[in-house]
Write a protein that holds these residues in place. Structure first.
Motif, mmCIF file in Angstrom:
data_model
loop_
_atom_site.group_PDB
_atom_site.id
_atom_site.type_symbol
_atom_site.label_atom_id
_atom_site.label_comp_id
_atom_site.label_asym_id
_atom_site.label_seq_id
_atom_site.Cartn_x
_atom_site.Cartn_y
_atom_site.Cartn_z
ATOM 1 N N GLY A 55 -30.648 -8.098 47.679
ATOM 2 C CA GLY A 55 -31.565 -7.000 47.410
ATOM 3 C C GLY A 55 -30.974 -6.066 46.388
ATOM 4 O O GLY A 55 -30.380 -6.512 45.407
ATOM 5 N N THR A 56 -31.098 -4.779 46.627
ATOM 6 C CA THR A 56 -30.621 -3.804 45.652
ATOM 7 C C THR A 56 -29.931 -2.639 46.354
ATOM 8 O O THR A 56 -30.267 -2.287 47.498
ATOM 9 N N PHE A 57 -28.975 -2.046 45.649
ATOM 10 C CA PHE A 57 -28.346 -0.794 46.070
ATOM 11 C C PHE A 57 -28.621 0.257 45.013
ATOM 12 O O PHE A 57 -28.650 -0.038 43.818
ATOM 13 N N VAL A 58 -28.816 1.490 45.462
ATOM 14 C CA VAL A 58 -28.963 2.621 44.552
ATOM 15 C C VAL A 58 -27.732 3.498 44.709
ATOM 16 O O VAL A 58 -27.513 4.090 45.770
ATOM 17 N N VAL B 41 -34.470 11.747 44.663
ATOM 18 C CA VAL B 41 -33.198 11.033 44.674
ATOM 19 C C VAL B 41 -33.407 9.532 44.538
ATOM 20 O O VAL B 41 -32.771 8.882 43.706
ATOM 21 N N ALA B 42 -34.300 8.956 45.323
ATOM 22 C CA ALA B 42 -34.563 7.520 45.246
ATOM 23 C C ALA B 42 -35.875 7.218 45.945
ATOM 24 O O ALA B 42 -36.186 7.803 46.988
ATOM 25 N N ALA B 43 -36.648 6.301 45.358
ATOM 26 C CA ALA B 43 -37.930 5.899 45.928
ATOM 27 C C ALA B 43 -37.831 4.490 46.504
ATOM 28 O O ALA B 43 -37.054 3.660 46.022
ATOM 29 N N ASN B 44 -38.620 4.238 47.531
ATOM 30 C CA ASN B 44 -38.775 2.896 48.113
ATOM 31 C C ASN B 44 -37.472 2.328 48.660
ATOM 32 O O ASN B 44 -37.250 1.109 48.631
ATOM 33 N N ALA B 45 -36.610 3.202 49.183
ATOM 34 C CA ALA B 45 -35.393 2.735 49.844
ATOM 35 C C ALA B 45 -35.702 2.442 51.304
ATOM 36 O O ALA B 45 -36.334 3.253 51.988
ATOM 37 N N ASP B 46 -35.256 1.299 51.779
ATOM 38 C CA ASP B 46 -35.423 0.970 53.195
ATOM 39 C C ASP B 46 -34.396 1.694 54.048
ATOM 40 O O ASP B 46 -34.671 2.066 55.191
ATOM 41 N N THR B 47 -33.200 1.877 53.480
ATOM 42 C CA THR B 47 -32.073 2.454 54.222
ATOM 43 C C THR B 47 -31.378 3.510 53.380
ATOM 44 O O THR B 47 -31.213 3.337 52.175
ATOM 45 N N LEU B 48 -30.983 4.602 54.006
ATOM 46 C CA LEU B 48 -30.079 5.561 53.381
ATOM 47 C C LEU B 48 -28.722 5.408 54.046
ATOM 48 O O LEU B 48 -28.571 5.682 55.243
ATOM 49 N N GLY C 56 -34.339 -8.759 49.866
ATOM 50 C CA GLY C 56 -35.060 -7.778 49.074
ATOM 51 C C GLY C 56 -34.993 -6.359 49.572
ATOM 52 O O GLY C 56 -35.757 -5.512 49.106
ATOM 53 N N GLY C 57 -34.090 -6.062 50.503
ATOM 54 C CA GLY C 57 -33.954 -4.694 50.989
ATOM 55 C C GLY C 57 -33.330 -3.780 49.943
ATOM 56 O O GLY C 57 -32.598 -4.226 49.060
ATOM 57 N N THR C 58 -33.636 -2.509 50.035
ATOM 58 C CA THR C 58 -33.066 -1.516 49.126
ATOM 59 C C THR C 58 -32.284 -0.496 49.939
ATOM 60 O O THR C 58 -32.821 0.100 50.878
#
Length: 376
Positions: free
Chosen positions: A281-284, A122-129, A226-228
């Motif tokens: 940072g980024t959102f997925v 689903v997603a790699a290197n995410a700090d938070t779901l 820089g959090g994801t």
């Protein structure tokens, strides 16, 4: 000369820096990149191709021949959120060559839909779901548990277990709070906390409204420096609308509400979106998932990130009681001397809590626990 006030003439925002993309957040070493190559992050995954983003902009890449030959499982291919080493010059079909996928610090993975048991990254290197849901309006669920028949209370433990197992921090986001009263919102939160039992203290709950902007500062702060943040949850809860508000542009498609006031399914692919400028940072954004059964096999992460750890963090009350069962392989259903059943009978543990735990274990049994016994 074009009019500088014309929206069509406005300059595009500068590409995100590697810091905004989260490079400094990595807890595993970054290899030295040789001349003629660069570090990029996977923003979108297509069939055999990837949209990559870095400080120079966006480029399309594909895994090189050596990488394809060496791949033995889906885990060996890039996915959204991955850091990759790629050539700076296109090699074929105007695509750059991805020569290496960096070790992942976290991985959200589920069992793919269908009869065949296989993982879906689903997603790699995410700090938070961030598990996005909506509040339960009056008349939904029961008076004791208004979230019981609502997305806010539907299999949310599956998402939390996937987050804990994959090394991400789970957060619950109750979106569209503009559609209910304060009393209805608080009832939803109270029902969620009761349902989560021992995990409630470790899972923050945020209230947001993509319509009026309520709570967006708190949500955006999760991706600061820089959090994801990976957004997941059922269709129609407003994940894409939240991303658009945070990004300050219509980067993800959204659809009008259906006649009954519910959101519609619009996102068809996972996409990494930079937000917040240099300090962000980024959102997925992910498509609505009808089901998210955590993958119970090896994720290729540090030993502490396993499905057993995920279950222990989501159901700490159940697994702590299980240590006192008479039998080590107790299924917590019919065995004599079961400490978990005894706790339900005495009122120490809610019956719904055990039922949810056993349902999740049974769902994951197709991956690893073929006898559907309870993992300890």
């Amino acid at each position: 000369m074009s009019d500088s006030t014309d929206p069509q003439a406005r300059e595009s925002p500068p590409p995100p820096t590697l810091a905004q993309l989260g490079l400094q957040r990595r807890t595993v070493p970054v290899p030295r990149v040789p001349n003629g190559y660069a570090l990029s992050r996977v923003a979108v995954e297509h069939r055999g191709a990837y949209e990559l983003v870095d400080g120079t902009g966006e480029v399309t890449g594909a895994l090189d021949a050596a990488g394809r030959r060496a791949a033995r499982s889906p885990f060996d291919y890039p996915t959204v959120g991955d850091w990759v080493v790629r050539s700076t010059d296109p090699r074929s079909g105007r695509r750059v060559a991805i020569t290496d996928v960096l070790d992942r610090t976290s991985l959200l993975c589920r069992r793919a839909a269908g009869p065949r048991t296989r993982p879906q990254l689903v997603a790699a290197n995410a700090d938070t779901l961030a598990v996005v849901t909506t509040p339960a309006p009056s008349g939904s669920g029961s008076a004791a548990d208004p979230a019981a028949s609502h997305p806010a209370g539907h299999r949310i433990e599956w998402y939390l277990t996937a987050a804990f197992s994959g090394g991400a921090r789970p957060v619950i986001v109750v979106n569209k709070i503009d559609t209910v009263s304060d009393v209805e919102y608080e009832a939803t939160v109270d029902a969620l906390r009761r349902r989560l039992g021992s995990a409630a203290a470790a899972v923050p709950i945020l209230a947001t409204s993509a319509l009026d902007g309520h709570g967006l500062d708190s949500l955006g702060a999760l991706a600061g420096d820089g959090g994801t943040v990976a957004l997941s949850g059922p269709s129609g809860v407003g994940k894409s609308s939240l991303v658009n508000r945070l990004a300050g542009a219509e980067v993800m498609p959204v659809a009008p509400l259906s006649p009954d006031g519910r959101g519609r399914h619009t996102t068809v692919r996972r996409q990494l979106v930079p937000v917040g400028g240099p300090d962000g940072g980024t959102f997925v954004d992910t498509p609505g998932l009808q089901d998210l059964i955590p993958w119970s096999g090896d994720l290729g992460l540090p030993a502490w990130a396993t499905v057993l750890d995920g279950l222990a963090q989501t159901f700490g009350d159940v697994t702590a009681l299980a240590q006192h069962c008479r039998f080590a392989d107790c299924s917590h259903t019919v065995e004599p001397g079961c400490a978990v059943i005894a706790a339900v009978q005495s009122g120490e543990l809610a019956a719904q809590r055990l039922s949810t735990y056993l349902e999740l274990v049974a769902d994951m049994a197709g991956d690893r626990f073929g006898d559907r016994s309870s993992p300890r």
